[in-house]
Design a protein around this motif. Structure first.
Motif, short mmCIF file in Angstrom:
data_model
loop_
_atom_site.label_atom_id
_atom_site.label_comp_id
_atom_site.label_asym_id
_atom_site.label_seq_id
_atom_site.Cartn_x
_atom_site.Cartn_y
_atom_site.Cartn_z
N ASP A 37 -54.55 68.62 99.18
CA ASP A 37 -55.70 69.41 99.59
C ASP A 37 -55.19 70.72 100.18
OD1 ASP A 37 -57.53 67.44 98.93
OD2 ASP A 37 -57.69 66.65 100.97
N THR A 51 -66.55 73.32 102.97
CA THR A 51 -65.70 72.61 102.02
C THR A 51 -65.94 73.11 100.60
OG1 THR A 51 -67.31 70.84 101.62
CG2 THR A 51 -65.73 70.51 103.42
N SER A 52 -65.00 72.81 99.73
CA SER A 52 -65.13 73.07 98.29
C SER A 52 -64.30 72.01 97.57
CB SER A 52 -64.65 74.49 97.95
OG SER A 52 -63.29 74.67 98.34
N GLY A 53 -64.30 72.06 96.23
CA GLY A 53 -63.56 71.06 95.48
C GLY A 53 -64.36 69.79 95.30
N HIS A 86 -60.49 72.59 101.11
CA HIS A 86 -60.65 72.46 99.66
C HIS A 86 -60.10 71.11 99.24
CE1 HIS A 86 -61.12 73.57 95.48
NE2 HIS A 86 -59.91 73.06 95.27
#
Length: 276
Positions: A37, A51-53, A86
């Motif tokens: 991450d 957050t992302s991903g 991420h």
């Protein structure tokens, strides 16, 4: 500050017995891998967490990273920070992504704010966050016992092997997996096996006790492991309580191409160079 918390795999997982506190005693080997991450934090006027991903089905205020920040803030009066995580490590996969995020952040905040928290104290804080969290404080191959928080270093060098991780995009709840798995006391000692047996023999002696339960509900995970062996893996297993599985391959050997199952995600990774 930018961090890259890495995943782990379990080599064998023996569920020994159920404890009086409701948890289970286990024995497993945990090994860090190069699937990561990314987590960044910067000074801010107010706390912020984005957050992302891979999608997280949890509110920002309940994320384990937020818990880490709040624990230290309550004791050390930390300034506000803005965080972005991420997710490249899928959740509910047995890869320890959330535990790694927490422990890496714990170490980073300790250094960033010069809190002088000892390694032993960091592990104690980490153990309250999750059974896998203390492992990521040292982030080296270990035998994990008790609930998984008692760690003993093991000299295990797998850097000459290639690793393929397959995530079938199934979320396996760890509590459910424990509830439906049967503890088995009579087990081969994992340390003795990896010390005395070549990797080509691990398949005969090393098992993951979650597999029987998880395979019954998700036969596609068993099929993934079978396909990893058909593709030339010398050892393949589910990691943790799943749902991700991995295959260990000889680096310089040409293997049959692995056909990725529908909806699954493939990660080609390697073992981190952490030799004790």
């Amino acid at each position: 500050m930018l961090l890259f918390p890495n995943a782990k795999i379990n080599i064998g997982l023996n569920i020994l017995n159920k404890r009086t506190d409701g948890y289970h005693n286990i024995e497993t080997i945990m090994v860090p891998i190069n699937l990561k991450d990314s987590l960044e934090f910067i000074p801010s006027k107010i706390f912020k967490f984005t957050t992302s991903g891979f999608k997280l089905d949890i509110a920002p205020e309940n994320n384990i990273c937020t818990k880490v920040y709040n624990i230290l803030k309550a004791k050390y009066k930390l300034q506000a920070l803005s965080f972005h995580l991420h997710k490249a490590i899928p959740s509910g996969a047995g890869l320890g992504g959330s535990s790694a995020d927490a422990s890496f952040l714990l170490k980073a905040l300790n250094n960033y704010f010069k809190l002088s928290i000892t390694n032993s104290e960091l592990k104690n804080i980490a153990s309250d966050l999750g059974s896998d969290c203390p492992f990521f404080i040292d982030n080296k191959p270990c035998i994990a016992t008790s609930k998984g928080e008692i760690l003993e270093s093991i000299n295990l060098d797998l850097t000459n092997y290639k690793l393929i991780v397959i995530y079938p995009q199934i979320h396996v709840n760890t509590a459910w997996a424990y509830k439906n798995s049967k503890p088995q006391n009579k087990k081969n000692n994992l340390r003795n096996i990896v010390k005395s047996e070549p990797i080509t023999n691990w398949r005969k002696f090393i098992t993951n006790d979650f597999e029987e339960t998880v395979f019954n509900f998700y036969p596609e995970i068993k099929e993934i492991i079978n396909k990893l062996y058909e593709s030339g893996a010398i050892f393949a297993s589910m990691t943790g309580s799943g749902s991700a599985s991995y295959g260990i391959f000889e680096k310089n050997k040409k293997n049959k191409k692995f056909i990725i199952p529908k909806n699954a995600v493939k990660f080609e990774s390697c073992f981190l160079k952490t030799i004790l």
